[in-house]
Design an enzyme around this catalytic site. Structure first.
Site, PDB file in Angstrom:
ATOM      1  N   MET A 300       0.849  -1.200   0.000  1.00  0.00           N
ATOM      2  CA  MET A 300       0.000   0.000   0.000  1.00  0.00           C
ATOM      3  C   MET A 300       0.877   1.240   0.000  1.00  0.00           C
ATOM      4  O   MET A 300       1.849   1.314   0.739  1.00  0.00           O
ATOM      5  CB  MET A 300      -0.902  -0.051   1.242  1.00  0.00           C
ATOM      6  CG  MET A 300      -1.700   1.200   1.504  1.00  0.00           C
ATOM      7  SD  MET A 300      -2.931   1.503   0.192  1.00  0.00           S
ATOM      8  CE  MET A 300      -3.062   3.283   0.341  1.00  0.00           C
ATOM      9  N   GLU A 335       4.298   1.017  -6.124  1.00  0.00           N
ATOM     10  CA  GLU A 335       3.952   1.862  -4.966  1.00  0.00           C
ATOM     11  C   GLU A 335       4.664   3.207  -5.039  1.00  0.00           C
ATOM     12  O   GLU A 335       4.118   4.229  -4.611  1.00  0.00           O
ATOM     13  CB  GLU A 335       4.294   1.138  -3.655  1.00  0.00           C
ATOM     14  CG  GLU A 335       3.654  -0.235  -3.475  1.00  0.00           C
ATOM     15  CD  GLU A 335       2.142  -0.246  -3.666  1.00  0.00           C
ATOM     16  OE1 GLU A 335       1.507   0.808  -3.471  1.00  0.00           O
ATOM     17  OE2 GLU A 335       1.605  -1.302  -4.021  1.00  0.00           O
ATOM     18  N   HIS A 338       2.870   5.566  -7.315  1.00  0.00           N
ATOM     19  CA  HIS A 338       1.718   6.183  -6.641  1.00  0.00           C
ATOM     20  C   HIS A 338       2.108   7.427  -5.843  1.00  0.00           C
ATOM     21  O   HIS A 338       1.244   8.253  -5.542  1.00  0.00           O
ATOM     22  CB  HIS A 338       1.108   5.199  -5.636  1.00  0.00           C
ATOM     23  CG  HIS A 338       0.114   4.243  -6.210  1.00  0.00           C
ATOM     24  ND1 HIS A 338      -0.906   4.634  -7.029  1.00  0.00           N
ATOM     25  CD2 HIS A 338      -0.033   2.902  -6.027  1.00  0.00           C
ATOM     26  CE1 HIS A 338      -1.638   3.559  -7.342  1.00  0.00           C
ATOM     27  NE2 HIS A 338      -1.126   2.505  -6.748  1.00  0.00           N
ATOM     28  N   GLU A 357      -4.637   3.065 -10.244  1.00  0.00           N
ATOM     29  CA  GLU A 357      -4.043   1.727 -10.242  1.00  0.00           C
ATOM     30  C   GLU A 357      -3.534   1.328 -11.622  1.00  0.00           C
ATOM     31  O   GLU A 357      -2.462   0.732 -11.757  1.00  0.00           O
ATOM     32  CB  GLU A 357      -5.062   0.701  -9.732  1.00  0.00           C
ATOM     33  CG  GLU A 357      -5.471   0.923  -8.282  1.00  0.00           C
ATOM     34  CD  GLU A 357      -4.303   0.922  -7.312  1.00  0.00           C
ATOM     35  OE1 GLU A 357      -3.181   0.556  -7.710  1.00  0.00           O
ATOM     36  OE2 GLU A 357      -4.510   1.300  -6.146  1.00  0.00           O
TER      37      GLU A 357
HETATM   38 ZN   LIG Z   1      -1.650   0.516  -6.495  1.00  0.00          ZN
END
Ligand SMILES: [Zn+2]
Length: 880
Positions: A300, A335, A338, A357
């Protein structure tokens, strides 16, 4: 976020995913983003937060915590109530501006708390002070605990997981992505422990009892789901890259196992700085390893504090395979992508989670291709496309952009349509506008929306401005409507150095092939050996002249999200020339023609002939795909041992030379992907119960061979032993699991115990899952592992003990879990069982995973009934 921890080789070989990673949405229509004049919200809009200052005091031993939060708010219109999100929290006192007390009521279903004041609050700025208490969960939602063993006894570390809707389990808050505010966080940390959050430590005060209050620096304005906290006995290793401190945080003693992720991250961050044209905006970036697992996510992207489960972050030379080492790199890249795309610029609402995503997945592949070209990650894009199409070809699919209104829908949104179709569509669009224009558009989008929230159209606008091409219209065709275009290729006469074909558009469907097709503007690239042709096929049919007279490849380069159905002479020519095609097209053609064969558009023999034409020294990724296809056919013959044995002889004839070339032991200076292929081939031959491979795995296991104790083949060998185990070997594996201290190794060993083919041992594994022995987060994985081999057994078992089993699963993932166990079944009776389960326990909205599982089972039953006989005929004809 990255969903689904990696599935074991054997589960993959069986063609089964451990979870019901299928898709949603039976009836709900798509919501064009253009129609969303306003960002959706489940909270009244009369108040908005400006900043939070949170203090938390965890009581880890008793799995609870107390908290206090001061929230600066702006009241937009006079009101005597304030409603915000709260789940499983209790309130001690709520005051406004120091002295105005509120009465508190909570709504557990809506996950809200309402504060009622005696007189209206005037518009303007106010301060809300809340003293409250909450629970520490044992699954990854809100603040949660992970327990593990050390040389000196049991330990408990605390972590947070807030995406999508779980910050409200930690702090009463406006828990929606569009409410962006700075956060101040302070936490009471027991003596001898450390705390990690998004920002570096700002200060620390010792308390009389030996604990400390650790305060972190104020975060930039961000969405609540990105807040992070961890408290435990940690090691932290660091380095610096492009002025940013990069860290990996592990349980104490495991720090060095984070070295690979640390060094990888230190290469990835500067690459993204350069790509996005905006430097990483926080002072530090940690990646924190959690000892345990979740059924539904691996890692995450909390801003500045990525959380990853150990199995996808730490490299233990004793157990880590080459494939896992590569996956650790690519998950870190996902990650880290992101940190910009998602964190610096955030979707306004969960409807656009796909952009987050899909983009992070696409960026991760690009970064990996740039920094590790030898892994050939672009060849893996065909795998992503196939994963998405498996779901997108059934009537239970949904558009990439979907309406999200409830917590249940948020949790269901993290599926292969969001991730893999998202990545495939972005790949196609980038290819359409060109890499340079695309990147200029992304850089403009980052600069324009920095620290802001966006919708998909904001990105399309920036790309259109940079490229001058109508990318928004194409994007909407592929993101607002579900399903897969089918391009039929007919003709093929060559004259004057041009191959003339008709391209006819339809829709590829596995369960509704006669439905009225949707229409897309499909960017098509075709090559007949000379200059490639680029065109748009807009519904209906189009004539095209492709330069050259060589074998014609449509979807040349495999960037298009569509299936290609060639007229028989065209596909025959491709098969004849198969060995000379580029690896990417070889892989794409085998995948495409196999799916078309199983769906009934043509004979499965087309793909089998292509695979048969692959030379033994073909690209390793092509061999991985062929081996997967062979193991899928093996599984189809489950009910027919005689034919299965005959097919297995054919499969062994194809695979044994590959294993012969690679050997069981790594050779000096071999290619990394040869190591991956060795692992795959041995794993799949073990699944096919190849006598020589099973005997060799058992021999190594029985002899305590060094390769079983440590090394890159350890997991594979143990997987084969577990799958083919007798009771004695299974018990030996169990003893290994029980005695193991390393939580990473322990989790993997328990999962292996679920992989036994012998139903009595599978039952033993299920019974074991209900005991305290495997550990809180390993039980759901163990049951999931059983379902990969015995879906019916696992589902029946879990349903009979539903409440007990669901306690092992993250709260927001429970409705998916049971359906996921059943989704690998080939038994028509399971359809009725799932319907009965859904009718009794699920709501119309939470039953979508059950519907997806039912569709997958119906398709499997259909393939075995209608398509398998053709495969049998192909096999018999080939053997003469
Ligand atoms: Zn992701």
């Amino acid at each position: 976020m990255r969903p689904f921890p990696l599935v074991s080789t054997l589960a993959l070989a069986a063609g089964l995913a451990l979870s019901g990673c299928a898709t949603t949405q039976s009836a709900a229509p798509a919501t064009p983003a253009a129609a969303q004049a306003q960002v959706p919200s489940q909270l009244p809009r009369n108040v908005r937060p400006l900043s939070y200052s949170i203090s938390a005091a965890p009581d880890a031993a008793n799995l609870r915590f107390s908290g206090s939060v001061a929230i600066e708010i702006e009241v937009l219109e006079a009101t005597d109530t304030i409603t915000l999100n709260a789940a499983d929290l209790t309130f001690a006192s709520v005051t406004l501006d120091g002295d105005r007390r509120a009465r508190v009521s909570t709504d557990a279903a809506a996950q809200t708390a309402t504060f009622r004041f005696e007189a209206p609050i005037a518009p303007g700025r106010h301060r809300l002070n809340i003293d409250y208490a909450g629970v520490i969960n044992t699954q990854a939602a809100g603040l949660f605990a992970l327990d593990y063993a050390t040389e000196t006894g049991q330990r408990r570390a605390l972590f947070t997981q807030f995406q999508a809707p779980d910050a409200r389990r930690f702090v009463p808050s406006w828990d929606e992505p569009n409410f962006r505010t700075p956060y101040d966080l302070a936490v009471v940390v027991p003596a001898g422990q450390q705390a990690i959050s998004n920002m570096p430590e700002a200060g620390r005060e010792a308390q009389p009892d030996g604990s400390s209050v650790v305060r972190f620096q104020t975060s930039p304005a961000m969405s609540s789901y990105l807040l992070f906290l961890a408290v435990g006995e940690f090691d932290r290793i660091t380095t610096t890259a492009a002025g940013t401190e990069i860290g990996v945080v592990t349980r104490r003693g495991a720090g060095e196992q984070g070295r690979w992720a640390l060094e990888s991250s230190a290469r990835i961050v500067p690459w993204f700085n350069d790509y996005f044209g905006t430097p990483y905006p926080l002072p530090k970036l940690d990646n924190i390893a959690g000892p345990g697992s979740s059924q539904f996510f691996a890692a995450m992207e909390n801003w500045g504090a990525i959380f990853s489960f150990e199995n996808i972050l730490l490299v233990d030379p004793a157990i880590t395979t080459e494939a896992r080492r590569q996956a650790i790199f690519s998950v870190a890249a996902h990650e880290i992508a992101h940190q910009w795309f998602g964190n610096l610029v955030t979707m306004s609402w969960w409807d656009d989670i796909w952009l987050n995503e899909g983009f992070a997945s696409w960026m991760a592949t690009n970064a990996t291709a740039a920094l590790h070209p030898e892994w050939e990650p672009l060849l893996g894009r065909v795998d992503g496309r196939e994963t998405a199409m498996r779901l997108d070809s059934l009537a239970t699919t949904h558009p990439v952009v979907q309406r999200i209104q409830t917590v249940e829908q948020m949790s269901q949104a993290f599926d292969a349509i969001t991730y893999q179709k998202g990545e495939a569509v972005i790949t196609m669009l980038e290819d359409y506008v060109g890499a340079d224009a695309w990147r200029r558009g992304v850089q403009a989008y980052m600069a324009r929306h920095r620290l802001g929230n966006t919708q998909s159209d904001d990105l399309w606008r920036a790309i259109e401005e940079a490229s001058g091409r109508p990318v928004r219209a194409l994007a909407q065709d592929f993101t607002m409507q579900p399903g897969i275009p089918l391009i039929r290729v007919e003709g093929g006469a060559c004259s004057g150095g041009q191959t003339r074909v008709t391209l006819r558009q339809g829709q590829f469907s596995r369960d509704n092939p006669n439905a009225q097709p949707l229409a897309w503007r499909v960017p098509v690239i075709a090559s007949a050996g000379a200059r490639e042709l680029r065109t748009i096929v807009e519904g209906g049919s189009a004539q095209a002249s492709v330069p050259g007279c060589g074998p014609l490849v449509v979807n040349y380069g495999q960037a298009g999200y569509y299936r290609t159905l060639y007229a028989a002479p065209l596909v025959a020519r491709l098969t004849e020339n198969f060995a000379r095609l580029r690896p990417l097209d070889q892989i794409g053609l085998v995948a495409d023609n196999w799916a078309l064969g199983l769906a009934g558009y043509q004979s499965p023999a087309v793909a089998l002939d292509m695979a048969d034409a692959a030379p033994a020294d073909a690209n390793s990724k092509l061999w991985e795909r062929i081996a997967g296809m062979l193991s899928a056919v093996h599984a189809m013959y489950e009910a027919d041992p005689a034919r299965q044995a005959r097919f297995d002889r054919y499969a062994a004839e194809r695979l044994a030379p590959i294993l012969g070339r690679l050997g069981w032991s790594p050779r000096p200076n071999e290619r990394a992907n040869d190591a991956v292929l060795r692992d795959e081939i041995i794993g799949i031959m073990g699944f096919l119960r190849d006598p020589a491979v099973v005997a060799e795995a058992n021999r190594r296991f029985d002899a305590n061979d060094p390769s079983v104790i440590a090394g890159p083949l350890r997991q594979t060998i143990l997987g084969i032993v577990a799958y083919n185990a007798d009771a004695a070997r299974w018990e030996r594996l169990r003893a290994m699991a029980r005695d193991e201290r390393n939580p990473l190794v322990k989790g993997e060993l328990y999962q292996l115990l679920g992989g036994a083919r012998d139903p009595a041992l599978a039952q033993r594994a299920l019974d074991l899952a209900l005991t305290a022995e495997p550990g809180a987060t390993n039980s759901s994985q163990l049951i999931g592992a059983v379902s990969a081999v015995h879906p019916d057994l696992a589902f029946d078992f879990a349903l009979a003990r539903r409440e007990q089993v669901e306690a092992f699963v993250d709260v927001s993932s429970r409705s998916r879990y049971l359906s996921g166990l059943a989704s690998g079944s080939a038994d028509p009776a399971m359809i009725e069982k799932l319907n009965a389960y859904a009718a009794r326990y699920l709501t119309p909205e939470s039953r979508r995973p059950a519907d997806r599982a039912i569709a997958a089972i119906q398709d499997r039953v259909r393939v075995r009934r209608e398509r398998l006989p053709e495969i049998t005929r192909w096999l018999e004809a080939r053997r003469g």
